[in-house]
Design an enzyme around this catalytic site. Structure first.
Site, PDB file in Angstrom:
ATOM      1  N   LYS A  32       7.446   7.082  -3.583  1.00  0.00           N
ATOM      2  CA  LYS A  32       6.524   6.601  -2.537  1.00  0.00           C
ATOM      3  C   LYS A  32       7.039   5.340  -1.851  1.00  0.00           C
ATOM      4  O   LYS A  32       6.265   4.405  -1.577  1.00  0.00           O
ATOM      5  CB  LYS A  32       5.125   6.359  -3.100  1.00  0.00           C
ATOM      6  CG  LYS A  32       4.460   7.589  -3.692  1.00  0.00           C
ATOM      7  CD  LYS A  32       3.076   7.249  -4.224  1.00  0.00           C
ATOM      8  CE  LYS A  32       2.440   8.418  -4.938  1.00  0.00           C
ATOM      9  NZ  LYS A  32       1.149   8.070  -5.541  1.00  0.00           N
ATOM     10  N   LYS A  92      -6.952  13.519  -3.471  1.00  0.00           N
ATOM     11  CA  LYS A  92      -5.556  13.434  -3.048  1.00  0.00           C
ATOM     12  C   LYS A  92      -5.179  11.977  -2.845  1.00  0.00           C
ATOM     13  O   LYS A  92      -5.995  11.148  -2.441  1.00  0.00           O
ATOM     14  CB  LYS A  92      -5.346  14.206  -1.739  1.00  0.00           C
ATOM     15  CG  LYS A  92      -5.667  15.698  -1.832  1.00  0.00           C
ATOM     16  CD  LYS A  92      -4.679  16.427  -2.716  1.00  0.00           C
ATOM     17  CE  LYS A  92      -4.869  17.942  -2.648  1.00  0.00           C
ATOM     18  NZ  LYS A  92      -6.104  18.416  -3.287  1.00  0.00           N
ATOM     19  N   ASP A  93      -3.918  11.669  -3.093  1.00  0.00           N
ATOM     20  CA  ASP A  93      -3.429  10.298  -3.068  1.00  0.00           C
ATOM     21  C   ASP A  93      -3.571   9.672  -1.685  1.00  0.00           C
ATOM     22  O   ASP A  93      -3.346  10.316  -0.657  1.00  0.00           O
ATOM     23  CB  ASP A  93      -1.955  10.289  -3.499  1.00  0.00           C
ATOM     24  CG  ASP A  93      -1.508   8.936  -4.012  1.00  0.00           C
ATOM     25  OD1 ASP A  93      -1.849   7.913  -3.389  1.00  0.00           O
ATOM     26  OD2 ASP A  93      -0.813   8.896  -5.037  1.00  0.00           O
ATOM     27  N   ARG A  94      -3.931   8.400  -1.683  1.00  0.00           N
ATOM     28  CA  ARG A  94      -3.979   7.646  -0.415  1.00  0.00           C
ATOM     29  C   ARG A  94      -2.587   7.340   0.103  1.00  0.00           C
ATOM     30  O   ARG A  94      -2.352   7.333   1.319  1.00  0.00           O
ATOM     31  CB  ARG A  94      -4.756   6.340  -0.644  1.00  0.00           C
ATOM     32  CG  ARG A  94      -4.763   5.409   0.562  1.00  0.00           C
ATOM     33  CD  ARG A  94      -5.843   4.372   0.416  1.00  0.00           C
ATOM     34  NE  ARG A  94      -5.556   3.391  -0.602  1.00  0.00           N
ATOM     35  CZ  ARG A  94      -5.009   2.195  -0.357  1.00  0.00           C
ATOM     36  NH1 ARG A  94      -4.647   1.868   0.876  1.00  0.00           N
ATOM     37  NH2 ARG A  94      -4.819   1.338  -1.331  1.00  0.00           N
TER      38      ARG A  94
END
Length: 362
Positions: A32, A92-94
């Site tokens: 990320k 869901k991931d930010r």
């Protein structure tokens, strides 16, 4: 079966890294570095199943920098409905680019769908929409497609290739991701401090008496459910860790629920509930002994009346492929079933540094 006794973790001293399938990791990576490095596309259902019509407007949108609950609340505001009337299949991931489905309860407003979708599109790209008869709920989707970029890879390419080949063929332990437990296990600390009898959780015996009471559940109740789920997930990870360490996570043991009726039974571990586990004999003894190391956490379940459930011990990605981009960057694509964590899959091979944590984001 004898397992050495252990003390329950002290506050903020929870284990959040569990044994890998091969006993170690072959490389380190940065995850990320940008939101575009973590792409998730939710796989809902077939076109035939989607075109049913009904009171719920389903919208597939793309988000970046927003978490799922925030989007759900904004959709409720735009629609003028309750937050509870907006459904989704999973969080869901930010810190990612995610394509995700939401359902919004809009009975009798079919003629206004295009205008409403236009308002939504001012905030997030809308990829498609349709009507269906029921609200989307957790786990309604088939799974998720992932496309990830791993940067600053340090390790031998041959060893990485071999580990990924093994992962494709054999799978890896199906741990819950550490993000479920909060920073330094804070959600587990809060689980110890909460009043389990006040949980308003689907599956409890009191849920039927409450009927639709969940629609008026406050944020405090939602937080309690989050902490309860974190406790349940951590105990599962502890049992799975023992099975990995003892090399017993591939084959069912005596006492595996359903094993007597199915020779090809899926090997599972406990999602703890009132009464603990429905495994018996050797497997039941292992699960009760491992969980018994943490009596304070196990006690959270004594008054919830939550039915014990099971979760597969093994996760196996579908359509796993990878491409080297130089010697220190790797692009991976794969598909996972609902409830499986991409970070747990990666963590079986790589030592991961999360760039969002380095930046102090949460």
């Amino acid at each position: 079966m004898i397992i050495a006794p252990d003390n329950s973790p002290k506050t903020s001293d929870w284990r959040l890294d569990w044994p890998t399938s091969a006993g170690g990791r072959v490389a380190s990576v940065l995850l990320k570095a940008t939101a575009d490095d973590f792409f998730v596309d939710e796989d809902l259902r077939s076109a035939d199943e989607l075109m049913a019509g009904g009171e719920h407007l389903c919208i597939r949108l793309e988000k970046k920098g927003d978490n799922t609950d925030y989007v759900a609340r904004q959709l409720a505001i735009l629609s003028g409905c309750r937050h509870f009337d907006v459904g989704f299949c999973g969080l869901k991931d930010r810190h990612a680019v995610t394509r995700q489905w939401f359902s919004v309860y809009r009975p009798g407003q079919e003629d206004e769908d295009a205008a409403f979708v236009g308002k939504v599109a001012e905030n997030w790209p809308v990829l498609e929409y349709h009507r269906q008869a029921r609200k989307l709920r957790r786990g309604d989707h088939r799974g998720n497609h992932f496309e990830l970029v791993l940067r600053e890879l340090s390790g031998a390419p041959d060893a990485v290739d071999a580990a990924l080949e093994r992962l494709r063929e054999m799978g890896c332990p199906n741990y819950f991701g550490r993000q479920r437990f909060g920073h330094n296990g804070a959600n587990l600390d809060r689980a110890l401090a909460m009043d389990p009898s006040k949980l308003n959780h689907r599956g409890s015996r009191n849920a039927k008496k409450r009927g639709r009471g969940r629609s008026s559940a406050g944020s405090g109740d939602s937080k309690n459910v989050l902490y309860f789920s974190a406790a349940r997930s951590w105990l599962f990870n502890e049992v799975l860790a023992y099975r990995v360490q003892t090399g017993t996570w591939f084959e069912p043991l005596e006492g595996e629920p359903g094993a007597s009726e199915n020779q090809h039974i899926m090997v599972t571990g406990p999602l703890w509930g009132d009464g603990g586990t429905d495994a018996v004999s050797v497997q039941g003894e292992i699960e009760r002994t491992v969980v018994g190391r943490h009596p304070r956490l196990a006690a959270v379940f004594a008054t919830t009346r939550m039915k014990p459930e099971r979760r597969p011990l093994r996760m196996k990605p579908e359509a796993l492929e990878w491409q080297w981009q130089g010697n220190d960057q790797l692009r991976l694509k794969f598909w996972l079933a609902p409830g499986q964590y991409a970070t747990s899959l990666l963590g079986d091979v790589f030592e991961i540094t999360d760039a969002t944590r380095l930046a102090g984001e949460d």
